[in-house]
Design an enzyme around this catalytic site. Structure first.
Site, PDB file in Angstrom:
ATOM      1  N   ASP A 210      -1.714  -6.134  -6.051  1.00 49.25           N
ATOM      2  CA  ASP A 210      -0.897  -6.733  -5.000  1.00 49.25           C
ATOM      3  C   ASP A 210      -0.257  -8.036  -5.495  1.00 49.25           C
ATOM      4  OD1 ASP A 210      -0.030  -7.509  -2.299  1.00 49.25           O
ATOM      5  OD2 ASP A 210      -1.419  -5.973  -1.618  1.00 49.25           O
TER       6      ASP A 210
ATOM      7  N   HIS B 219       1.032 -11.499   1.028  1.00 53.85           N
ATOM      8  CA  HIS B 219       0.805 -10.058   1.176  1.00 53.85           C
ATOM      9  C   HIS B 219      -0.573  -9.650   0.672  1.00 53.85           C
ATOM     10  CE1 HIS B 219       1.419  -5.715   0.291  1.00 53.85           C
ATOM     11  NE2 HIS B 219       2.279  -5.749   1.284  1.00 53.85           N
TER      12      HIS B 219
ATOM     13  N   SER C  27       1.675  -1.001   4.286  1.00 50.99           N
ATOM     14  CA  SER C  27       0.923  -1.948   3.451  1.00 50.99           C
ATOM     15  C   SER C  27      -0.362  -2.389   4.129  1.00 50.99           C
ATOM     16  CB  SER C  27       1.746  -3.224   3.227  1.00 50.99           C
ATOM     17  OG  SER C  27       2.496  -3.140   2.069  1.00 50.99           O
TER      18      SER C  27
END
Ligand SMILES: *[C@@H]1O[C@H](CO)[C@@H](O)[C@H](O)[C@H]1NC(C)=O
Ligand SMILES: *[C@@H]1O[C@H](CO)[C@@H](O)[C@H](O)[C@H]1NC(C)=O
Ligand SMILES: *[C@@H]1O[C@H](CO)[C@@H](O)[C@H](O)[C@H]1NC(C)=O
Ligand SMILES: *[C@@H]1O[C@H](CO)[C@@H](O)[C@H](O)[C@H]1NC(C)=O
Ligand SMILES: *[C@@H]1O[C@H](CO)[C@@H](O)[C@H](O)[C@H]1NC(C)=O
Ligand SMILES: *[C@@H]1O[C@H](CO)[C@@H](O)[C@H](O)[C@H]1NC(C)=O
Ligand SMILES: *[C@@H]1O[C@H](CO)[C@@H](O)[C@H](O)[C@H]1NC(C)=O
Ligand SMILES: CC(=O)N[C@H]1CO[C@H](CO)[C@@H](O)[C@@H]1O
Length: 768
Positions: A142, A219, A554
């Site tokens: 990620d 994220h 996600s």
């Protein structure tokens, strides 16, 4: 003369092609199949350099260098090559595939323009509960991680498993003390593609894209805490969604592999991260990254698929997001049969932002806003179209495109915008409205409305077409229309939930329709999880929040990675395919009204939208029977897909032989769902086979029931399976007959039940 000219042009044109294709070196990935366990890495790298120097002309030796070297679970490298050199290499015997390196994207719906801020480190630790420890390790590929988040607190966790070989890499703003017994590894990679360069000028966030495992955009921090975050009580986002935050498997460990630079993730780096994660000893890999569906390639030219195959070979489960290109069909990505592909659903909490019209009507919009307006105020309403500046196209003003709205006509008012023509993001519309001095913005648009947009303290609310019609009607028939937008509130136990998120990518898969994809669904709308300080706007007078909302497949993917870790900790010997099977055959397809889960605009969801359904980790603990898919099954799949035996042998690292071919065997791999890509009505029957393994009580008898769509007959033989011990296997045949079915996909399921367990296999059959 004309002919001469044409010829000349032709020569020039072909010259140009030659020059560009021969001289411009670009990054490529060269994939060479399975690596020997415990092989000699240095010898391998030397051989790869040797290969490179055999195709790169003398005088350009500086290009004889490996940008990434893959050598743990599989062999290969990335390097700067011209197209001709790449073609030469692809002809080598031991090369399986050669493909250009590309950028993949993070599968969050939150766009980069939403995030822009100078960054300061803040660490505010909240109390937490202690837990026993287990040894499941989740590798997150990620954008990095924010280690100070309370979600990565390690209090109460036991020592790091001794098999762990990973490292905690130090960086600009990251040192070994940032890792602990929860965050046991953190690795970053150097950017390889020319298009991304470290910048000494720009926000700290942008500098932090490089040279540190720290997450500049939030994220990876969000996904990691969703998968395995520690318990944090009193988590909220400025009063919204208050409660206990925890990951799917709070006792599992996290290892971050930062393969993205901001939101760009080069294929070559993802592949390297997978190779490292396998070697370091992770049990599960979670990847919330993918290509856009129209750029999908076949499995052996898709590094995510290649990496995931080798992970599987070593017993590591790979969970991937399916993409955010819904509600259109054929948009799901990451669809290899050895990948667990995840769709996104809503949850039973929505964030609402109520609009009160001047006539007293209240409309329930969606948004996260901290408007300081109250219902006792009201502001004039104006439609963007009627506020167009000068000669601007009215469609642009209706769309609230920046520069199209007249400040004089909007100042102090609430502007109403729609989404027509060239798309303008919500963030851009809000900036345009703010710039024009608007007091607030009402957006009328069904797309993405459920995925509440966060507008800081700017009053904003989004409604669908139905409420939009009411607003327009009120505006059309009122001399001086007014409205007010109230601050957001969260509504719990919202019904119906779950629903398939509109943005969630849909099947069938574009690469093969012989496997039903996505596999299953997990929450991915307005998910509250760990955040990075100061990335989102901080409301006036407040401190940065430790938790933020994000939406996307996600966010769904790490829910499944966490659930898988939870199952793995209860059943350490379960293989990746057994974990997948348990999650799929026990998934739920009804909502909290007891009705079928719905999808876009309220239609019943199909299995191409939600896969087998929404995961239920507790039910999956005790599935009764599982479908085991072996590495050999996947090799048969590659045979049936049409790959050359030479390539399949390289991938497997064995002397594997394809069975003599028979048509469309893909549907017959032992998968926990069934997809028949083509069932001809004229051909009376189509059979496929499945084998189940008993993981429940030793003595049990299961009986099959079938739920078939109109016109399709499904016969299961035998329809009774008797087991007398654990791990015993039983095989059955399923025959489809579409004699009287209408064309197109039909959906149904086969359920085995012994009274205590229900094992459901969903199917999709395309009648032609
Ligand atoms: C490492 O980071 C921690 C937390 O940011 C800090 O307290 C410590 O001083 C740092 N140590 C070194 C050696 O830089
Ligand atoms: C930083 O970049 C901006 C444009 O991106 C430029 O206007 C500015 O002069 C740069 N500042 C420095 C210190 O280089
Ligand atoms: C709301 O906040 C804005 C600044 O964000 C301020 O200008 C305005 O006066 C406030 N309105 C009320 C009603 O408090
Ligand atoms: C109201 O006016 C708008 C813009 O003039 C028009 O497009 C729309 O059809 C009208 N709607 C209703 C419900 O009257
Ligand atoms: C959705 O499914 C339910 C239950 O199977 C059924 O009663 C209903 O008619 C379906 N709705 C549509 C629109 O097909
Ligand atoms: C494959 O078979 C050949 C000949 O039968 C043998 O020499 C070779 O070692 C085998 N390779 C592997 C990987 O099993
Ligand atoms: C299972 O069934 C077999 C044969 O019917 C019997 O011998 C055995 O004792 C049973 N085992 C259990 C655990 O009930
Ligand atoms: C910053 C702010 O105004 N937060 C508010 C957001 O909405 C919730 C619930 O309506 C309030 O409790 C917060 O104070």
């Amino acid at each position: 003369m004309a002919e001469m000219l044409q010829l000349l042009l032709f020569v020039l044109a072909s010259l140009c092609v030659c020059v560009t294709s021969n001289q411009v070196a670009e990054p490529y990935v060269v994939y060479m199949g399975s690596a020997l366990q415990g092989g000699d890495h240095e010898a391998l790298q030397a051989a790869h350099l040797q290969m490179l120097s055999s195709v790169i002309p003398s005088g350009e030796e500086q290009r004889v260098s490996l940008m990434q070297s893959y050598h743990y679970a599989f062999k290969g490298f990335s390097a700067m090559l011209t197209e001709t050199e790449a073609t030469l290499l692809s002809g080598y015997d031991d090369v399986v595939s050669v493909f250009p390196d590309r950028m993949l994207q993070l599968h969050t719906t939150r766009s980069w323009d939403f995030l822009d801020a100078e960054s300061h480190i803040g660490s505010h630790q909240l109390p937490h509960k202690a837990f026993g420890s287990t040894d499941v390790i989740i590798g997150m590929i990620d954008s990095g991680i924010w280690p100070e988040s309370p979600s990565f607190n390690d209090a109460g966790m036991g020592p790091i498993p001794s098999r762990w070989k990973g490292t905690c890499m130090e960086g600009l703003d990251f040192n070994k003390s940032n890792c602990n017994r929860k965050l046991i590894g953190a690795k970053y990679y150097n950017a390889q593609l020319g298009s991304i360069q470290p910048s000494s000028n720009g926000s700290l966030a942008k500098q932090n894209a490089f040279g540190t495992p720290r997450d500049p955009i939030g994220h990876g921090t969000h996904t990691s805490s969703t998968a395995a975050g520690s318990m944090v009580s009193n988590a909220d986002f400025y009063g919204l969604a208050q409660g206990v935050a925890k990951g799917g498997s709070p006792t599992s460990r996290i290892a971050m592999y930062k393969a993205c630079f901001l939101d760009n993730c080069p294929l070559s780096t993802i592949l390297k991260a997978i190779d490292d994660a396998i070697n370091d000893g992770v049990d599960i890999i979670s990847i919330s990254i993918g290509t856009v569906s129209h750029l999908q390639t076949d499995f052996l030219n898709d590094p995510l698929a290649i990496g995931a195959f080798h992970a599987n070979q070593r017993g590591v489960l790979v969970v991937c997001s399916g993409g955010n290109e819904g509600p259109h069909p054929f948009t799901v990505v990451n669809t290899a049969p050895w990948i667990l592909t995840v769709a996104a659903s809503s949850i039973d909490r929505i964030i609402r932002s109520t609009i009160v019209l001047g006539n007293g009507n209240m409309l329930k919009g969606y948004a996260i806003n901290f408007s300081n307006l109250s219902r006792f105020e009201s502001y004039p309403l104006v439609f963007g179209r009627d506020a167009a500046i000068g000669a601007t196209l009215v469609s642009e003003a209706s769309n609230c495109r920046p520069g199209s709205i007249d400040t004089i006509k909007v100042d102090g008012k609430i502007i109403v915008c729609v989404n027509v023509g060239v798309p303008v993001t919500r963030n851009t519309k809000i900036l345009a409205a703010q710039e024009a001095g608007a007091k607030g913005l009402i957006l009328i648009d069904d797309l993405q409305k459920e995925n509440s947009f966060y507008s800081g303290d700017f009053p904003f609310s989004q409604v669908g077409k139905d409420a939009g019609t009411q607003i327009f009607k009120y505006m059309n028939y009122t001399k001086k229309p007014t409205a007010v937008i109230l601050p957001s509130e969260d509504v719990k136990e919202f019904k119906p939930a779950p629903t398939v998120a509109d943005f969630s990518s849909r099947g069938p898969g574009g690469v093969t329709e012989g496997i039903l994809k996505p596999d299953l669904m997990a929450p991915g709308v307005n998910i509250l999880a760990a955040g990075v300080p100061n990335i989102v706007t901080v409301p006036q007078g407040k401190k940065p929040s430790n938790f933020v909302f994000m939406s996307g497949t996600s966010m769904a993917c790490p829910h499944v990675a966490g659930a898988s870790a939870f199952l793995k900790s209860a059943h350490p010997w379960w293989s990746p395919s057994m974990i997948r099977s348990a999650l799929m055959t026990t998934a739920i397809t009804t909502n909290n009204l007891g009705e079928p889960i719905t999808s876009y605009l309220g239609a019943n969801a199909t299995f191409h939208e939600m896969g087998a359904g929404v995961i239920s980790p507790l039910r999956a603990l005790n599935p009764g029977l599982v479908f085991e898919t072996t590495v050999e099954d996947y090799l048969y799949f590659l045979c049936d897909y049409g790959y050359k035996i030479q390539a399949i042998r390289s991938i497997s690292g064995t002397n594997f032989t394809c069975p003599s071919s028979s048509p469309d065997l893909i549907s017959s791999i032992n998968y926990p769902s069934i997809s028949i890509a083509k069932l001809e009505r004229k051909v009376m029957m189509r059979g496929t086979r499945r084998t189940v393994t008993n993981v429940g009580p030793p003595n049990s008898t299961y009986i099959a029931t079938v739920d078939a769509p109109n016109g399709i007959k499904v016969i299961v033989t035998p329809d009774r399976l008797t087991f007398t011990r654990r791990w015993m296997k039983a095989t059955y045949l399923i025959v489809f007959n579409a004699n009287s079915a209408s064309e197109g996909y039909g959906y149904g399921s086969i359920t085995w039940s012994d009274g205590a367990h229900t094992v459901r296999t969903v199917f999709a059959v395309n009648v032609v």
